[in-house]
Design an enzyme around this catalytic site. Structure first.
Site, PDB file in Angstrom:
ATOM      1  N   PHE A 181     -36.601  15.772 -32.832  1.00  0.00           N
ATOM      2  CA  PHE A 181     -36.186  14.598 -33.701  1.00  0.00           C
ATOM      3  C   PHE A 181     -37.204  13.644 -33.526  1.00  0.00           C
ATOM      4  CE2 PHE A 181     -31.328  15.942 -33.905  1.00  0.00           C
ATOM      5  CZ  PHE A 181     -31.697  17.265 -34.258  1.00  0.00           C
ATOM      6  N   GLU A 182     -37.719  13.079 -34.881  1.00  0.00           N
ATOM      7  CA  GLU A 182     -38.364  11.872 -34.789  1.00  0.00           C
ATOM      8  C   GLU A 182     -37.906  10.988 -35.739  1.00  0.00           C
ATOM      9  OE1 GLU A 182     -42.476  13.128 -35.840  1.00  0.00           O
ATOM     10  OE2 GLU A 182     -42.449  14.846 -34.345  1.00  0.00           O
ATOM     11  N   GLY A 183     -38.668   9.910 -36.154  1.00  0.00           N
ATOM     12  CA  GLY A 183     -38.485   8.723 -36.938  1.00  0.00           C
ATOM     13  C   GLY A 183     -36.865   8.218 -36.643  1.00  0.00           C
TER      14      GLY A 183
END
Length: 600
Positions: free
Chosen positions: A385-387
């Site tokens: 999971f990024e951003g």
């Protein structure tokens, strides 16, 4: 120090006016010095400094033989503070001597108007003084000194709070009702009855104090599987520490946590661009070399940011010439697994924002991820999971007890998947440094708001799932400079960055500088270092020689450079890279270097 001067002046004025009967009101006669260890002759006893910024020095000093020296770093202003018991509706004078640029002295929690004073430049010792009156129900205030962001170290000495002392604080009673909850293989949860007048609690494992908490509960981590442990608790306030509670004994479960047995002692993890193309070219599953022990399929992505509905399909032939058929792809996965390799679905990535903001999205996530795992016969899940996938709501300040729905729902979803697939389910995570190591300085929007709510947002996920976690490989790339446990900033591209960032995971650290909220160390076999495979793969590429230096330092305590680790971890699991495709593009330099490295 000027601790007797106010009373001397008062007596002199009273005698001149005709005798001691003029000594009114009575509260003035009870005025006394309230700051504990204001001259720092007993080190930092009584004082707490943010992020380890404070130290006691023998020179320069204003009085006595010692003084405080504190160093601002980055966004930390090197605040050192002390909580003092006071009386309501009473007047107080705060003073102290300081040296340096932009040094502050103040008091908070007064119940009326908090006060502070400062100097912009004090090349030699300069006295600061301010005063305040407490509110009708105020029984304690916090006095403090601090510098300013980006300025050099400052010094402070002979800090004084003068006024009527508060009612004596009574030593708290010993806690009662100590109970152990359901242990895991590495943790034991504890609860007890809150003690009146206690401001914190010390948790003891045998005779060793292992935690200090402010609530009547704690989880002791880092334990050994199938082992009995005995715990006691004491209550603490400014008067001291209570006797110990009655003891409770709990035995950890078997298994050691972190499923996915079968990995080699030192493993190489790589992401395979299976669903998209980029400049690195497409690599068929069957063509992935045997060097790779864990292959993460990039990526499973949601139908929308908040749907929780994860989909995965092979790259279209129009985009990826030479892509295999689904049947060939599945057969190649089985062949890798027969050779002892693990193949996982990686969820998220740079473009795959996933926010499980509702229980419906949580349940959809579980069912859709399960469908992918079952269809392709995969070994587990990688969370990438990024951003803006993870962020913490205002007021969510304790990583041990998260309240933000996107965090709570993700934890519950992964636990459900783990329970469904059993002990051999492989769980890995690939957060960015912003979501993990930055938590040493900042956590969420902070106690007063205004910070980036994503800071440290992976910490509650890692902590809640640490007994299910096979591997954590933080992305040591595409990162800004991050402060290490030496309170210095470290930048990408060399061994130093990887040493400092990995040392934080293997040592543990106070979250946002709060020693009562300590993120416990992970086991070394749960940790791998994440790096880009080539200069084209991401910012922060590290040359093979520097990669080897980092491994030498962390596993052998050699080639450490200026950073000194807090231990030596020969069982560090290995390396992760973005990506298999980019390593192929770069003539397999990354994986060949890993294969050639001598671990022992």
């Amino acid at each position: 120090m000027d601790r007797t001067r106010p009373l001397t002046l008062l007596l002199a004025g009273s005698l001149a006016a005709g005798g001691l009967l003029a000594l009114t009101p009575a509260a003035q006669a009870a005025d006394t010095e309230l700051a504990r260890n204001g001259g720092f002759e007993a080190g930092l006893d009584g004082w707490t400094c943010t992020a380890g910024s404070g130290a006691v020095v023998a020179s320069p000093v204003h009085g006595g033989t010692k003084a405080l020296q504190a160093t601002p770093a980055g966004s930390d202003n090197a605040k050192c503070s002390q909580t003092v018991t006071v009386k309501p509706n009473s007047s107080y004078t705060l003073s102290g001597w300081v040296r340096g640029s932009y040094v502050y002295l103040g008091a908070s929690g007064t119940g009326t108007t908090d006060v502070s004073t400062w100097t912009g430049s004090a090349p030699d010792w300069q006295k600061l003084t301010t005063s305040f009156t407490t509110g009708a129900s105020t029984t304690s205030v916090t006095i403090y000194t601090h510098g300013w962001y980006g300025t050099p170290a400052y010094q402070a000495d002979d800090l004084s709070l003068y006024g009527p002392g508060g009612d004596p604080v009574q030593l708290p009673a010993a806690p009662t009702g100590l109970t152990a909850g359901s242990p895991t293989s590495t943790t034991v949860p504890l609860t007890w009855t809150a003690v009146s007048g206690a401001t914190s609690y010390h948790v003891y494992q045998g005779a060793t104090r292992v935690q200090t908490v402010t609530a009547p509960s704690a989880t002791v981590s880092g334990l050994t599987a199938s082992t009995p442990y005995t715990f006691t608790v004491t209550a603490v306030n400014s008067a001291g520490e209570s006797p110990k509670s009655g003891a409770v004994t709990a035995t950890t479960t078997s298994g050691g946590g972190g499923g996915g047995g079968g990995l080699p002692a030192h493993a190489l993890v790589g992401y395979l661009h299976a669903s998209f193309a980029n400049g690195s070219g497409y690599t068929r599953m069957a063509d992935v070399p045997d060097s790779w022990d864990v292959i993460d399929l990039a990526f499973g992505e949601p139908t929308s940011v908040t749907s929780g509905d994860i989909r995965f399909s092979l790259c279209p032939a129009t985009e990826c010439p030479g892509v295999e058929s689904p049947a060939e792809f599945k057969a190649a996965i089985k062949a890798k697994q027969a050779a002892g390799k693990k193949v996982l679905i990686s969820i998220g990535g740079q473009n795959g924002q996933v926010q499980l903001a509702t229980t419906t999205a949580r349940d959809t996530f579980v069912s859709s991820v399960s469908k992918i795992i079952d269809e392709y016969g995969l070994d587990g899940l990688d969370i990438d999971f990024e951003g803006h996938s993870l962020s913490l709501q205002t007021g969510d300040t304790d990583f041990r007890n998260p309240t933000s729905p996107v965090v709570v729902n993700l934890i519950q979803a992964v636990k459900t998947l783990k329970a469904k697939y059993g002990a051999n389910f492989v769980l890995t995570m690939a957060p960015e440094t912003f979501f993990v190591q930055l938590g040493y300085q900042y956590y969420g929007s902070g106690p007063w708001g205004g910070q980036d709510p994503r800071a440290g947002a992976y910490l509650p996920v890692i902590h809640a799932l640490r007994d299910d976690l096979t591997l954590l490989h933080v992305q040591d790339y595409n990162s800004g400079s991050i402060m290490g446990l030496d309170n210095q900033y470290h930048s990408m591209g060399g061994a130093d960055f990887h040493i400092a960032m990995t040392d934080m995971l293997l040592t543990g650290f106070p979250v946002a500088g709060n020693t009562d909220r300590f993120f416990p160390a992970l086991r070394p076999e749960q940790v791998a270092i994440g790096l880009p495979a080539s200069t084209q793969a991401g910012n922060g590429h590290t040359a093979p020689a520097e990669v080897n230096k980092a491994l030498d330092c962390l596993t052998k305590k050699t080639n450490c450079g200026s950073y000194q680790t807090h231990g030596t971890w020969p069982s560090l699991r290995g390396l992760m890279t973005w990506s298999v495709n980019w390593d192929r593009y770069n003539q397999w330099q990354f994986s060949k270097n890993f294969d050639a490295y001598t671990w022992n």
